[in-house]
Motif scaffolding. Structure first.
Motif, PDB file in Angstrom:
ATOM      1  N   ASN A 439       0.821  -1.210   0.000  1.00 48.82           N
ATOM      2  CA  ASN A 439       0.000   0.000   0.000  1.00 48.82           C
ATOM      3  C   ASN A 439       0.852   1.257   0.000  1.00 48.82           C
ATOM      4  N   ILE A 440       1.948   1.249   0.748  1.00 50.79           N
ATOM      5  CA  ILE A 440       2.822   2.432   0.762  1.00 50.79           C
ATOM      6  C   ILE A 440       3.518   2.594  -0.582  1.00 50.79           C
ATOM      7  N   ALA A 441       3.909   1.466  -1.198  1.00 45.70           N
ATOM      8  CA  ALA A 441       4.685   1.502  -2.447  1.00 45.70           C
ATOM      9  C   ALA A 441       3.809   1.570  -3.689  1.00 45.70           C
ATOM     10  N   MET A 442       2.515   1.886  -3.538  1.00 49.83           N
ATOM     11  CA  MET A 442       1.613   1.888  -4.691  1.00 49.83           C
ATOM     12  C   MET A 442       2.087   2.831  -5.794  1.00 49.83           C
ATOM     13  N   GLY A 443       2.570   4.004  -5.402  1.00 52.50           N
ATOM     14  CA  GLY A 443       3.014   4.968  -6.418  1.00 52.50           C
ATOM     15  C   GLY A 443       4.442   4.752  -6.890  1.00 52.50           C
ATOM     16  N   LYS A 444       5.157   3.851  -6.200  1.00 54.94           N
ATOM     17  CA  LYS A 444       6.548   3.570  -6.572  1.00 54.94           C
ATOM     18  C   LYS A 444       6.829   2.090  -6.289  1.00 54.94           C
ATOM     19  N   PRO A 445       6.333   1.214  -7.179  1.00 52.11           N
ATOM     20  CA  PRO A 445       6.423  -0.237  -6.932  1.00 52.11           C
ATOM     21  C   PRO A 445       7.841  -0.759  -6.767  1.00 52.11           C
ATOM     22  N   ASP A 446       8.829  -0.056  -7.346  1.00 52.48           N
ATOM     23  CA  ASP A 446      10.212  -0.539  -7.269  1.00 52.48           C
ATOM     24  C   ASP A 446      10.968   0.021  -6.058  1.00 52.48           C
ATOM     25  N   ALA A 447      10.246   0.622  -5.119  1.00 49.75           N
ATOM     26  CA  ALA A 447      10.897   1.219  -3.947  1.00 49.75           C
ATOM     27  C   ALA A 447      11.543   0.139  -3.083  1.00 49.75           C
ATOM     28  N   THR A 448      12.679   0.474  -2.501  1.00 56.99           N
ATOM     29  CA  THR A 448      13.382  -0.461  -1.608  1.00 56.99           C
ATOM     30  C   THR A 448      12.736  -0.422  -0.228  1.00 56.99           C
ATOM     31  N   ASP A 449      13.051  -1.439   0.591  1.00 56.21           N
ATOM     32  CA  ASP A 449      12.520  -1.467   1.956  1.00 56.21           C
ATOM     33  C   ASP A 449      12.986  -0.248   2.741  1.00 56.21           C
ATOM     34  N   GLU A 450      14.222   0.160   2.515  1.00 58.98           N
ATOM     35  CA  GLU A 450      14.759   1.324   3.225  1.00 58.98           C
ATOM     36  C   GLU A 450      13.957   2.581   2.895  1.00 58.98           C
ATOM     37  N   GLU A 451      13.604   2.752   1.612  1.00 55.42           N
ATOM     38  CA  GLU A 451      12.826   3.923   1.197  1.00 55.42           C
ATOM     39  C   GLU A 451      11.426   3.884   1.807  1.00 55.42           C
ATOM     40  N   ILE A 452      10.812   2.694   1.830  1.00 53.01           N
ATOM     41  CA  ILE A 452       9.464   2.556   2.380  1.00 53.01           C
ATOM     42  C   ILE A 452       9.472   2.871   3.873  1.00 53.01           C
ATOM     43  N   ILE A 453      10.446   2.348   4.587  1.00 53.85           N
ATOM     44  CA  ILE A 453      10.544   2.597   6.033  1.00 53.85           C
ATOM     45  C   ILE A 453      10.807   4.074   6.308  1.00 53.85           C
ATOM     46  N   ALA A 454      11.658   4.693   5.495  1.00 51.53           N
ATOM     47  CA  ALA A 454      11.952   6.125   5.666  1.00 51.53           C
ATOM     48  C   ALA A 454      10.692   6.955   5.474  1.00 51.53           C
ATOM     49  N   ALA A 455       9.871   6.613   4.466  1.00 51.93           N
ATOM     50  CA  ALA A 455       8.614   7.340   4.217  1.00 51.93           C
ATOM     51  C   ALA A 455       7.656   7.136   5.381  1.00 51.93           C
ATOM     52  N   ALA A 456       7.610   5.906   5.917  1.00 49.77           N
ATOM     53  CA  ALA A 456       6.722   5.625   7.050  1.00 49.77           C
ATOM     54  C   ALA A 456       7.160   6.397   8.290  1.00 49.77           C
ATOM     55  N   LYS A 457       8.455   6.488   8.502  1.00 47.20           N
ATOM     56  CA  LYS A 457       8.961   7.252   9.642  1.00 47.20           C
ATOM     57  C   LYS A 457       8.643   8.736   9.477  1.00 47.20           C
TER      58      LYS A 457
END
Length: 586
Positions: A439-457
């Motif tokens: 759900n977080i990576a919907m707009g950027k499916p190729d995002a890394t886990d680090e990027e997803i966690i950074a956005a969540a933080k």
């Protein structure tokens, strides 16, 4: 009225045949196999008649000849079974390929429909067309292929075989046949309109159930259960009435045709008996004729049932095809270009727009936003704030005027590239069934886990995500499942923070978040908005004090414009709004 219904029926049938035509190979094979099946089936009575004629009397039975005939019959029955099995496989292939194509086109059309159509129709009614109506259509179509072709070939085949035995008896049968056709035709015309009403009411019922189930908390909170039940009962009563009428007319078709067909059988029996007594035909041939009479009348019963099912199928197909033929969203211009990297400059010049022509909304709207500016939009409910956002995202096209992004008119940009340059957080959250990570990576499916966690933080969602059973791999149901409204909104904010597009739209983005978290989110937004053009729609004026420009809208027009201090000094509409919210704190 009858003429209109008949024309609609014919039009729907022509459109259905266009889908079937794609599978002409299977269709041709089905027709050929139907002919083979019928021919083999009709050959059996001849063999039975020959076997009867070999039983002359007690002690005068030609057992050798009978055994030869029985072997032939066994081979024919085996071939018939194989041919029928392959024919049914072809029919299933045609039916479910057609259903797949129709559902695919319907879903693709939903993706392309303008928002004004979706806003004007309930979601449950649209779902009913794609699911329930297509299922009903599939049942009717499958029955049609299974019995219709076989029935038609059987009727003509039996007449040919009967002619080889007795012309006179065959003529008697043909004379009575039109009565059966007339009865079936008369009843079929009555059933189509009833099935159409049944299908429409079923869609209305599905929409109402979907609405009530999806909003059960509100229904219970306002003790609206009795009113909801009354409304459901009213719809259910109408559905019962239409269904009973449709089934009544459809159910009398079979008994009516059976009565006429019994007359045919009796005629063959009586005329054939006198002919056998006179020596015109043998007893074995009479038994063959009676068997043919039974096989000849049987398809009329089946076809009458098929016609009834086809009335229902065509009524349902008509609703689905109506959806497929709805006007799609105006496509991008052929020379439309991709907006690669928007600089954030947005200009609106003499923009006019209204959802309904007779009800004016936005008139002669002008606005110039410089790159990186934060534009807040405030005003009373219904003044056009969200409408302005819809125009900027090109969810709706303006009636006249010009909107430019990076000095390029919206009509000269592809919608996808335009929307890729906007990050949007709405008051109404939307999450799909899947993991938190998806759900977080919907707009950027190729995002890394680090990027997803950074956005969540950055959105302050990381804390509650880590407390979930599987963390970022936790699978949530459609629309967020058991997450709170605030948690769902934090995920939507994280989704935008992951992409960080050059322009932002925040439409009451923190409306469901507690005050303590809101302060943190506002700080995160402030950091995110640096260097990005931002449009902020807010009712809580405390959230927009730092905006570069505050647009005060009323009745679709900008009545005041400036920053927070300037607007307070004017002591106008904005000042009244602001003071009304903070009067108690003074």
């Amino acid at each position: 009225m009858k003429k209109v219904v008949n024309e609609n029926q014919k039009s729907t049938l022509r459109k259905v045949l266009r889908y079937i035509r794609r599978y002409w190979g299977y269709l041709g094979a089905s027709i050929i196999l139907a002919a083979v099946t019928v021919a083999l089936t009709l050959y059996l009575p001849i063999l039975i008649g020959q076997a009867v004629d070999r039983i002359v009397g007690k002690g005068a039975v030609d057992f050798a000849g009978i055994f030869v005939i029985l072997r032939k019959m066994a081979v024919i029955i085996g071939l018939t079974a194989v041919a029928q099995w392959v024919m049914n496989a072809c029919n299933n292939k045609i039916t479910y390929n057609v259903i797949r194509d129709i559902r695919t086109e319907a879903f693709e059309k939903i993706e392309k429909l303008p928002l004004k159509y979706l806003d004007a129709h309930s979601y449950g009614e649209i779902v009913s067309r794609v699911i329930a109506d297509v299922d009903q259509f599939a049942d009717g179509l499958l029955m049609g292929f299974t019995q219709f072709f076989t029935g038609i070939v059987t009727i003509f085949g039996t007449l040919i075989f009967m002619l080889t035995i007795s012309v006179r008896i065959t003529v008697a049968v043909v004379v009575i046949t039109p009565v059966s056709l007339f009865v079936a035709s008369f009843i079929a015309k009555k059933t189509f309109s009833m099935f159409k009403l049944q299908s429409e009411t079923r869609g209305e019922q599905t929409a109402f159930i979907e609405e009530m189930v999806g909003n059960q908390k509100v229904v219970q909170a306002f003790s609206h259960e009795d009113e909801a039940l009354e409304k459901f009962d009213e719809i259910n009563e109408r559905l019962q009435k239409y269904s009973l009428r449709a089934i009544f007319f459809s159910s009398i078709t079979n008994p009516s045709t059976r009565f006429v067909n019994s007359l045919v059988y009796a005629t063959v029996g009586v005329v054939g008996a006198f002919s056998a007594i006179a020596g015109g035909i043998s007893v074995g041939q009479l038994s063959s004729l009676l068997s043919y009479a039974n096989q000849y009348t049987k398809p009329f019963n089946e076809i009458s049932g098929v016609i009834t099912e086809l009335q229902n199928a065509l009524a349902c197909a008509g609703r689905v095809i109506e959806l497929i033929e709805e006007d799609a969203e105006v496509p991008d211009a052929e020379d439309a270009v991709d907006l690669e990297h928007a600089n954030g400059k947005v200009e609106l010049s003499h923009v006019y727009f209204s959802y309904v022509p007779e009800q004016k909304l936005i008139e002669d709207f002008n606005l110039s936003v410089k790159p990186g500016q934060r534009v807040a939009i405030v005003g009373p409910t219904g003044c056009g704030k969200t409408t302005l956002i819809n125009l900027l995202m090109r969810f709706y096209d303006m009636n006249s005027g010009t909107i430019k992004v990076s000095d390029i008119p919206l009509q000269q940009l592809t919608r996808k590239s335009l929307r890729d340059n906007y990050g949007m957080v709405l008051q109404e959250t939307w999450l799909r069934s899947g993991s938190i990570r998806d759900n977080i990576a919907m707009g950027k499916p190729d995002a890394t886990d680090e990027e997803i966690i950074a956005a969540a933080k950055a959105s302050h969602a990381h804390g509650f995500i880590k407390r979930l059973p599987e963390g970022y791999d936790t699978v949530i149901a459609e629309d967020g499942g058991n997450l709170s409204q605030g948690q769902k909104q934090l995920l939507c904010i994280a989704r935008v923070m992951l992409c960080l597009p050059p322009m932002l739209i925040l439409d009451e983005a923190t409306s469901s978040i507690d005050t303590r978290t809101e302060i943190k989110i506002q700080n995160a937004f402030a950091k995110m908005m640096q260097g990005r053009t931002s449009f902020i729609v807010a009712h809580r004026l405390s959230t927009i004090r730092e905006a570069d420009i505050i647009l005060v809208m009323k009745d679709g027009s900008i009545i005041e414009q400036g920053n927070h201090e300037e607007l307070l000094e004017k002591n106008g509409f904005y000042a009244k709004l602001y003071n009304s919210q903070f009067a108690k704190t003074s």
